[in-house]
Design a protein around this motif. Sequence first.
Motif, mmCIF file in Angstrom:
data_model
loop_
_atom_site.group_PDB
_atom_site.id
_atom_site.type_symbol
_atom_site.label_atom_id
_atom_site.label_comp_id
_atom_site.label_asym_id
_atom_site.label_seq_id
_atom_site.Cartn_x
_atom_site.Cartn_y
_atom_site.Cartn_z
ATOM 1 N N ASN A 3 0.871 -1.185 0.000
ATOM 2 C CA ASN A 3 0.000 0.000 0.000
ATOM 3 C C ASN A 3 0.900 1.224 0.000
ATOM 4 O O ASN A 3 1.194 1.802 1.051
ATOM 5 N N THR B 244 2.567 10.076 3.601
ATOM 6 C CA THR B 244 2.514 10.947 4.780
ATOM 7 C C THR B 244 3.684 10.698 5.730
ATOM 8 O O THR B 244 3.692 11.222 6.844
ATOM 9 N N HIS B 245 4.654 9.911 5.287
ATOM 10 C CA HIS B 245 5.780 9.566 6.154
ATOM 11 C C HIS B 245 6.982 10.441 5.815
ATOM 12 O O HIS B 245 7.506 10.388 4.694
ATOM 13 N N SER C 83 0.444 4.187 -0.794
ATOM 14 C CA SER C 83 -0.137 5.465 -0.373
ATOM 15 C C SER C 83 0.154 5.766 1.097
ATOM 16 O O SER C 83 0.181 6.929 1.492
ATOM 17 N N ARG C 84 0.392 4.735 1.902
ATOM 18 C CA ARG C 84 0.661 4.977 3.326
ATOM 19 C C ARG C 84 1.985 5.708 3.526
ATOM 20 O O ARG C 84 2.189 6.376 4.546
ATOM 21 N N GLU D 158 7.631 -0.951 -1.421
ATOM 22 C CA GLU D 158 6.869 0.297 -1.447
ATOM 23 C C GLU D 158 7.801 1.500 -1.534
ATOM 24 O O GLU D 158 7.564 2.441 -2.313
ATOM 25 N N THR E 237 7.714 -3.150 2.821
ATOM 26 C CA THR E 237 8.076 -1.735 2.898
ATOM 27 C C THR E 237 9.203 -1.395 1.939
ATOM 28 O O THR E 237 9.221 -0.310 1.345
#
Length: 393
Positions: free
Chosen positions: A203, A209-210, A205-206, A336, A333
């Motif tokens: 995902n 915001t990181h 998109s998560r 991603e 991760t």
Amino acid sequence: MDQASSSGIRQQVFLILAIILICFNLRPAMTAPDPLLGELRHDLGLSMDDSGTFALLPVFVLGIAAALAPRVARLLLPWKIILIFPLVAVAGILWRSYGGMIGLYGGMIVMGLGLGIAGAAIPGFIKHTMPDKAPFMMGIYSALVGLGTSVAAATAYPIAANLGGWKEGLAFWAAPILLACAIWGCYFKIYPSHARQQPLETNISRLLTHPRAWQITLFYMSRVAAAYFLFTWFPILLKGRGMNGDDAGYVLSLITLSQIPATLVAHWGEEKLGGHGRLITLALASSVISCWAIMYGPLEWVIPFSIICGLGTGAVFSRGMSLMVERADNETTALELSGMSQGFGFTLGALMALGGSFVLQHGSSILPFCLIYTAFCIMGIVTGRLSARPGYV
């Protein structure tokens, strides 16, 4: 040594060989057309603008492909992505050679998507299969990408000449990809248990915001912008300083080749210096100093400072790839982060370089070039040091 240990070593060597072949083939088919642009322009009637679009297209396609890779990983096992999408690239290579003007562009897009998605999946695969060797293997990844680029640049023209023309010369680069896929497929046929058994629940998109994910992405973006800008304008400006075209091309090749040893030793270099941040700072500062020395110093300085520049840019490339793995706590991760940093990095980095090129075209001189390149590198130092701080995304 017992039989189990011997079998384990053979399995590890087999896997590393398969990774080496796949990584080596991620760029040659994309860079092989550059030495043949003259022949393409003559046969297909390409204008200078067409040639520029064709040369720039792979950078944007790689960015789009990297962003798609996490979504593809929700449907296919990572090892199958790395097998199937290079085969998609083979279809694009053949279409590019024999499809006329439409195939020239369409084939490049298909090929770029295939190689880009496969390349973006490799960091996650390495994180899963060799977590303790990930920094070293990402150095290998970076070195092989550089080596493949250099080999294609050096051999594309003679290969085309010997095979009968640019069509056959560009189609040739499907062969080493097929060999790499055959070795890769054989490995997982023999050792199916070594592969992940289910697709990843990615995902991307998560990560949007990181802060750490954006720091790594901006670092990669600055690297792409600086490299593309440098390689676009160095030969032009060196010829403006009095070099002939062959010598200017030689300088560019020297920078490219000098990157390869730096990518291999960057991991050990950061250990000696005390961390990623110091290595990134030293590498980018060396690149900036080299740029100014080459542009303003005596021509006798060009060769040694070209080597220093290549070493600096190679170390930065290696660390940019390694951070995608080292700042991820698992395979999902890592994939991603690879998709995000390369997706935004390639597309926006290329646009930044184009913006810099637009400035030079409206008052071309050495000083604006050096200032813009320095700005890109300062951005890399800041974001690289932030990215290098301990912690996971």
